[in-house]
Structures are given as C-alpha cells and as structure tokens.
Write a protein that holds these residues in place. Structure first.
Motif, PDB file in Angstrom:
ATOM      1  N   SER A  53       3.235  -0.156   5.142  1.00 33.31           N
ATOM      2  CA  SER A  53       4.361  -0.942   5.644  1.00 33.31           C
ATOM      3  C   SER A  53       4.267  -1.032   7.160  1.00 33.31           C
ATOM      4  O   SER A  53       4.059  -0.025   7.837  1.00 33.31           O
ATOM      5  CB  SER A  53       5.680  -0.272   5.239  1.00 33.31           C
ATOM      6  OG  SER A  53       6.764  -1.010   5.725  1.00 33.31           O
ATOM      7  N   MET A  54       4.400  -2.252   7.673  1.00 35.46           N
ATOM      8  CA  MET A  54       4.392  -2.480   9.118  1.00 35.46           C
ATOM      9  C   MET A  54       5.737  -3.087   9.485  1.00 35.46           C
ATOM     10  O   MET A  54       6.124  -4.116   8.932  1.00 35.46           O
ATOM     11  CB  MET A  54       3.258  -3.443   9.494  1.00 35.46           C
ATOM     12  CG  MET A  54       1.887  -2.893   9.185  1.00 35.46           C
ATOM     13  SD  MET A  54       0.577  -4.124   9.411  1.00 35.46           S
ATOM     14  CE  MET A  54       0.549  -4.883   7.794  1.00 35.46           C
ATOM     15  N   SER A 104       9.527  -6.603   8.035  1.00 36.01           N
ATOM     16  CA  SER A 104       8.576  -5.625   7.511  1.00 36.01           C
ATOM     17  C   SER A 104       7.501  -6.366   6.738  1.00 36.01           C
ATOM     18  O   SER A 104       7.804  -7.284   5.976  1.00 36.01           O
ATOM     19  CB  SER A 104       9.272  -4.630   6.577  1.00 36.01           C
ATOM     20  OG  SER A 104      10.216  -3.861   7.286  1.00 36.01           O
ATOM     21  N   ILE A 105       6.274  -5.948   6.929  1.00 32.41           N
ATOM     22  CA  ILE A 105       5.167  -6.501   6.153  1.00 32.41           C
ATOM     23  C   ILE A 105       4.696  -5.369   5.249  1.00 32.41           C
ATOM     24  O   ILE A 105       4.254  -4.331   5.727  1.00 32.41           O
ATOM     25  CB  ILE A 105       4.018  -7.023   7.045  1.00 32.41           C
ATOM     26  CG1 ILE A 105       4.478  -8.237   7.858  1.00 32.41           C
ATOM     27  CG2 ILE A 105       2.836  -7.452   6.191  1.00 32.41           C
ATOM     28  CD1 ILE A 105       4.915  -7.914   9.207  1.00 32.41           C
ATOM     29  N   VAL A 106       4.842  -5.565   3.953  1.00 37.36           N
ATOM     30  CA  VAL A 106       4.482  -4.540   2.976  1.00 37.36           C
ATOM     31  C   VAL A 106       3.191  -4.977   2.296  1.00 37.36           C
ATOM     32  O   VAL A 106       3.100  -6.078   1.766  1.00 37.36           O
ATOM     33  CB  VAL A 106       5.609  -4.344   1.938  1.00 37.36           C
ATOM     34  CG1 VAL A 106       5.210  -3.281   0.917  1.00 37.36           C
ATOM     35  CG2 VAL A 106       6.913  -3.975   2.638  1.00 37.36           C
ATOM     36  N   VAL A 107       2.211  -4.089   2.339  1.00 41.19           N
ATOM     37  CA  VAL A 107       0.901  -4.356   1.755  1.00 41.19           C
ATOM     38  C   VAL A 107       0.726  -3.389   0.591  1.00 41.19           C
ATOM     39  O   VAL A 107       0.723  -2.175   0.785  1.00 41.19           O
ATOM     40  CB  VAL A 107      -0.225  -4.139   2.794  1.00 41.19           C
ATOM     41  CG1 VAL A 107      -1.576  -4.450   2.190  1.00 41.19           C
ATOM     42  CG2 VAL A 107       0.032  -4.957   4.042  1.00 41.19           C
ATOM     43  N   GLU A 108       0.600  -3.938  -0.604  1.00 38.80           N
ATOM     44  CA  GLU A 108       0.374  -3.115  -1.795  1.00 38.80           C
ATOM     45  C   GLU A 108      -1.061  -3.300  -2.242  1.00 38.80           C
ATOM     46  O   GLU A 108      -1.492  -4.417  -2.520  1.00 38.80           O
ATOM     47  CB  GLU A 108       1.319  -3.526  -2.919  1.00 38.80           C
ATOM     48  CG  GLU A 108       2.763  -3.232  -2.616  1.00 38.80           C
ATOM     49  CD  GLU A 108       3.652  -3.613  -3.774  1.00 38.80           C
ATOM     50  OE1 GLU A 108       3.432  -3.087  -4.887  1.00 38.80           O
ATOM     51  OE2 GLU A 108       4.553  -4.438  -3.552  1.00 38.80           O
ATOM     52  N   LYS A 109      -1.758  -2.186  -2.278  1.00 41.26           N
ATOM     53  CA  LYS A 109      -3.153  -2.238  -2.722  1.00 41.26           C
ATOM     54  C   LYS A 109      -3.187  -2.448  -4.228  1.00 41.26           C
ATOM     55  O   LYS A 109      -2.319  -1.959  -4.939  1.00 41.26           O
ATOM     56  CB  LYS A 109      -3.869  -0.942  -2.354  1.00 41.26           C
ATOM     57  CG  LYS A 109      -4.031  -0.761  -0.852  1.00 41.26           C
ATOM     58  CD  LYS A 109      -4.764   0.495  -0.550  1.00 41.26           C
ATOM     59  CE  LYS A 109      -3.747   1.621  -0.485  1.00 41.26           C
ATOM     60  NZ  LYS A 109      -4.330   2.922  -0.226  1.00 41.26           N
ATOM     61  N   GLN A 115      -8.070  -6.170   6.675  1.00 46.49           N
ATOM     62  CA  GLN A 115      -8.710  -4.976   6.123  1.00 46.49           C
ATOM     63  C   GLN A 115      -8.369  -4.792   4.636  1.00 46.49           C
ATOM     64  O   GLN A 115      -8.973  -3.967   3.963  1.00 46.49           O
ATOM     65  CB  GLN A 115      -8.276  -3.730   6.899  1.00 46.49           C
ATOM     66  CG  GLN A 115      -8.529  -3.790   8.385  1.00 46.49           C
ATOM     67  CD  GLN A 115      -9.998  -3.901   8.716  1.00 46.49           C
ATOM     68  OE1 GLN A 115     -10.811  -3.133   8.206  1.00 46.49           O
ATOM     69  NE2 GLN A 115     -10.356  -4.861   9.539  1.00 46.49           N
ATOM     70  N   PHE A 116      -7.366  -5.533   4.151  1.00 42.99           N
ATOM     71  CA  PHE A 116      -6.905  -5.395   2.775  1.00 42.99           C
ATOM     72  C   PHE A 116      -6.868  -6.761   2.084  1.00 42.99           C
ATOM     73  O   PHE A 116      -5.814  -7.228   1.663  1.00 42.99           O
ATOM     74  CB  PHE A 116      -5.502  -4.763   2.754  1.00 42.99           C
ATOM     75  CG  PHE A 116      -5.431  -3.430   3.437  1.00 42.99           C
ATOM     76  CD1 PHE A 116      -5.795  -2.274   2.777  1.00 42.99           C
ATOM     77  CD2 PHE A 116      -5.015  -3.338   4.759  1.00 42.99           C
ATOM     78  CE1 PHE A 116      -5.735  -1.038   3.405  1.00 42.99           C
ATOM     79  CE2 PHE A 116      -4.956  -2.105   5.390  1.00 42.99           C
ATOM     80  CZ  PHE A 116      -5.320  -0.953   4.716  1.00 42.99           C
ATOM     81  N   PRO A 117      -8.023  -7.413   1.937  1.00 45.17           N
ATOM     82  CA  PRO A 117      -8.037  -8.794   1.432  1.00 45.17           C
ATOM     83  C   PRO A 117      -7.547  -8.942  -0.007  1.00 45.17           C
ATOM     84  O   PRO A 117      -7.065 -10.007  -0.378  1.00 45.17           O
ATOM     85  CB  PRO A 117      -9.496  -9.209   1.571  1.00 45.17           C
ATOM     86  CG  PRO A 117     -10.261  -7.931   1.567  1.00 45.17           C
ATOM     87  CD  PRO A 117      -9.368  -6.919   2.216  1.00 45.17           C
ATOM     88  N   GLU A 118      -7.643  -7.932  -0.820  1.00 50.94           N
ATOM     89  CA  GLU A 118      -7.247  -8.036  -2.231  1.00 50.94           C
ATOM     90  C   GLU A 118      -5.815  -7.569  -2.458  1.00 50.94           C
ATOM     91  O   GLU A 118      -5.352  -7.515  -3.591  1.00 50.94           O
ATOM     92  CB  GLU A 118      -8.200  -7.208  -3.104  1.00 50.94           C
ATOM     93  CG  GLU A 118      -9.656  -7.619  -2.992  1.00 50.94           C
ATOM     94  CD  GLU A 118      -9.890  -9.056  -3.424  1.00 50.94           C
ATOM     95  OE1 GLU A 118      -9.311  -9.471  -4.436  1.00 50.94           O
ATOM     96  OE2 GLU A 118     -10.642  -9.765  -2.729  1.00 50.94           O
ATOM     97  N   SER A 119      -5.103  -7.226  -1.424  1.00 52.85           N
ATOM     98  CA  SER A 119      -3.773  -6.650  -1.560  1.00 52.85           C
ATOM     99  C   SER A 119      -2.689  -7.702  -1.761  1.00 52.85           C
ATOM    100  O   SER A 119      -2.863  -8.877  -1.450  1.00 52.85           O
ATOM    101  CB  SER A 119      -3.439  -5.829  -0.312  1.00 52.85           C
ATOM    102  OG  SER A 119      -4.340  -4.757  -0.202  1.00 52.85           O
ATOM    103  N   ILE A 120      -1.554  -7.241  -2.255  1.00 53.46           N
ATOM    104  CA  ILE A 120      -0.369  -8.075  -2.419  1.00 53.46           C
ATOM    105  C   ILE A 120       0.481  -7.871  -1.166  1.00 53.46           C
ATOM    106  O   ILE A 120       0.851  -6.738  -0.840  1.00 53.46           O
ATOM    107  CB  ILE A 120       0.418  -7.650  -3.678  1.00 53.46           C
ATOM    108  CG1 ILE A 120      -0.464  -7.811  -4.909  1.00 53.46           C
ATOM    109  CG2 ILE A 120       1.707  -8.448  -3.796  1.00 53.46           C
ATOM    110  CD1 ILE A 120       0.053  -7.074  -6.131  1.00 53.46           C
ATOM    111  N   VAL A 121       0.765  -8.960  -0.449  1.00 51.26           N
ATOM    112  CA  VAL A 121       1.482  -8.863   0.829  1.00 51.26           C
ATOM    113  C   VAL A 121       2.849  -9.533   0.698  1.00 51.26           C
ATOM    114  O   VAL A 121       2.950 -10.661   0.217  1.00 51.26           O
ATOM    115  CB  VAL A 121       0.677  -9.533   1.965  1.00 51.26           C
ATOM    116  CG1 VAL A 121       1.434  -9.456   3.282  1.00 51.26           C
ATOM    117  CG2 VAL A 121      -0.694  -8.877   2.103  1.00 51.26           C
TER     118      VAL A 121
END
Length: 190
Positions: free
Chosen positions: A57-58, A169-174, A90-96
């Motif tokens: 989370s950013m 907030s930017i949430v990145v889920e792998k 850095q997380f191209p396959e993640s759900i943003v």
C-alpha cells in the motif's frame, strides 16, 4: 594579416573550449540523472518496505496531489506519481486499486464524488503518463476509513487530522500464484 598557423591555433583553442563546456554540461546532466535514479531507488525501497503479505500500500497526501476541494492534479503531484509508477512497474501482474479519501468537511455525497474524482485523476495519470497498464481500478470512499480524528476530543475542528484523512492510497495485490510457497514433491521412502 594573420598567418594560417595562428588561425588554426585559435580555432583549435575555441573548439577545445567548446568541447570543455560540453563535457562539463554532460557531467552535470550525468550527476543529475544519477541523483534522480538514487531518489527513485530510495522511494522504491521505502515503498517495498511497506509490503505486507500479498499486498503493498502506498499512501499519498491529498494536499500534495490536489488543491482543497479539487480533483485536478497539482503540477507538483507529478514527482510523487512518477515514483509510484516506478514501483508499479515492479509488479506488472498485480491487481492495482487507487482509493480516494476525503476528510469529513462537506456532505457525504460531495465527499464520495470528490474522492472518486481524485482516484480517477490519479489512475488516469498513471495510465497516461506513468505507462501503467490500464487495468487499474479507481474507487472513492469519501470520509470512510479515517486515519486520524477529524475533530478533537472536545468537538473542535482538527485541521491536522483532516489533512491526514485527505489522501489517495494505491493498493497493489500480488497474484495468489506469486505468493504461494512452492512445496517440493513428496519423495517415496523405501
């Protein structure tokens, strides 16, 4: 009349001075680039340290990104969003998911709309200018999920708390497959 040898020496001296100026300019630009790369790497590492389990989370201050009660990005927001785009790469396959939040000033309906417009503005910048894939979701939450009190214990206004609540907030889920432990195959015992 100037002798040909003197003209050549003057031309060489001028060309050397010009080359020296160009070399100094290249060195300055190289130093600036190295500084920017170091800043981006520090930001990436700092954001990576916020990683927990399957998500990262950013949080970006709304006051850095937007003017009060506005959803148009400030010019200064670009630097923060560039850092976010580097991390997202850095997380191209993640759900943003980009989540917008407001303080409690204004009506709930206004705050929901403003938070959605802010989330959309960040998403649009990341896709258009940050070269992030367009499959980002933007959601507005209005004044939900405050990170600080909007009012003090005596009921008076808490401007510092409200400022913390105005955020994106930017949430990145792998993807689940990226976080599952690889279990070695069972071996047969004799």
């Amino acid at each position: 009349m100037i002798a040909p040898a003197q003209t050549t020496e003057k031309q060489i001296a001028r060309e050397q001075a010009e080359l020296e100026k160009k070399r100094a300019e290249l060195e300055r630009k190289s130093a600036e680039l190295q500084q920017r790369e170091a800043e981006i790497e520090r930001a990436r590492q700092a954001l990576q340290n916020q990683q927990s389990g399957r998500s990262l989370s950013m949080n970006l201050s709304g006051d850095v990104l937007f003017d009060y009660d506005k959803a148009t990005l400030k010019p200064a927001a670009e630097e923060a969003l560039k850092k976010v785009a580097v991390v997202l790469s850095q997380f191209p396959e993640s759900i943003v998911t980009v989540e917008g939040y407001t303080d409690s000033k204004g009506s709930k309906a206004f705050n929901m709309q403003l938070s959605q417009e802010r989330a959309n503005a960040v998403k649009d910048w990341l896709v258009k200018d940050g070269n992030v894939p367009a499959n980002i979701t933007a959601r507005g939450f209005g004044e939900q999920n405050p990170v600080a009190p909007n009012t003090n214990a005596d009921g008076s206004d808490n401007p510092a708390g409200r400022a913390l609540n105005r955020r994106v907030s930017i949430v990145v889920e792998k993807p689940a497959s990226a976080t599952q432990l690889v279990t070695p195959p069972a071996t047969a015992t004799p």
